[in-house]
Design a protein around this motif. Sequence first.
Motif, mmCIF file in Angstrom:
data_model
loop_
_atom_site.group_PDB
_atom_site.id
_atom_site.type_symbol
_atom_site.label_atom_id
_atom_site.label_comp_id
_atom_site.label_asym_id
_atom_site.label_seq_id
_atom_site.Cartn_x
_atom_site.Cartn_y
_atom_site.Cartn_z
ATOM 1 N N LEU A 1 45.106 34.217 35.561
ATOM 2 C CA LEU A 1 44.029 35.094 36.486
ATOM 3 C C LEU A 1 44.455 35.514 37.564
ATOM 4 O O LEU A 1 44.306 36.797 37.842
ATOM 5 C CB LEU A 1 43.041 33.901 36.749
ATOM 6 N N GLU B 1 35.228 39.210 43.345
ATOM 7 C CA GLU B 1 36.512 39.752 42.703
ATOM 8 C C GLU B 1 36.796 40.979 43.614
ATOM 9 O O GLU B 1 38.153 41.561 43.818
ATOM 10 C CB GLU B 1 36.614 40.062 41.530
ATOM 11 N N GLU C 1 43.169 34.374 47.566
ATOM 12 C CA GLU C 1 42.829 33.390 46.761
ATOM 13 C C GLU C 1 42.564 32.093 47.561
ATOM 14 O O GLU C 1 41.937 31.104 47.319
ATOM 15 C CB GLU C 1 43.994 33.163 45.643
ATOM 16 N N HIS D 1 36.268 30.129 38.924
ATOM 17 C CA HIS D 1 37.436 31.220 38.626
ATOM 18 C C HIS D 1 38.721 30.253 39.431
ATOM 19 O O HIS D 1 38.806 30.238 40.539
ATOM 20 C CB HIS D 1 37.424 32.352 39.476
ATOM 21 N N SER E 1 42.372 29.889 40.166
ATOM 22 C CA SER E 1 43.652 30.757 40.393
ATOM 23 C C SER E 1 44.781 29.801 41.021
ATOM 24 O O SER E 1 44.548 28.782 41.429
ATOM 25 C CB SER E 1 43.369 32.126 41.150
#
Length: 295
Positions: free
Chosen positions: A98, A158, A234, A242, A244
């Motif tokens: 990701l 995102e 992030e 999600h 990461s």
Amino acid sequence: MAPDVRTTNGPTPPEAVGRQISGLDALELGGGTRRNPAARAWSAVWPMASAVAIALLAWQIVVWSGWKPSYVLPGPADTLPELGRRLTTGSFWGAVGLTMQRAVLGFAVSALVGTVVGALVTQSSVLRRAVGSLITGLQTMPSIAWFPLAILLFQLSEKAILFVVVLGAAPSIANGLIAGVDYTPPILLRAGKVMGLRGLNLYRHLILPASLPSFVAGLKQGWAFAWRSLMAGELLVVISSHTSLGVLLSQAREFSQTDAMISYMIVILVIGIVMDRLFGLVDGAIRTRWGLAGD
């Protein structure tokens, strides 16, 4: 008996001139002795291996000094096995995938935006006066300063991460192209115009190839800014479901899993080094093509 020496007072034949030029080119570009592949591989590996060994030794010395307790700052003997264990889990590689997906997308958009902006600025003196200094100002602005605005505009999504990555990387790429075009030798521009190159053809066949080394340097710097912006994003923009590298790093910090946290930091560092080597290969290929490579 004296050797027969023949002199020629007339002009040198074109074939002889061609052979002489070819010989000079071979001497210029390929005159050095080629090392065998094993020697070349060793010369490329040992400096990095030595640096890693020195870093591990320094790390262990700090741990031995007792500056911090082992649960706060574990040594290589505790961290490296944890790193090996993390590398065998599917969740870890899903997080890496990701993060790299975001990095590739953000860098691609940044390269497109930076190239277009750089090309427009180099072709318009008015545009250069209007936004030239602004591009440099954006390049020097810390990426983390954009996140409050990004979160306000795009919420925790995102798009917020992509927004900051592009703003962090595109100015460096644009400046790389602008610098390359500015330092194109004027004699090349005059020669191109004499040969009939105008407008887009001049830009495509002469200016862009001449500015390629500086443009690649701008791309390399743009990747560094994109990678740093992405890691900050992030850590700040956590999207549910999600996972990461940044999320794993943040979770390890929250649960005081220092060995896992340092493991993720090592992975982030290794990815940065690998990308730097890839850009170095591209730069080396360009230098070799132009006869600028060292021995």
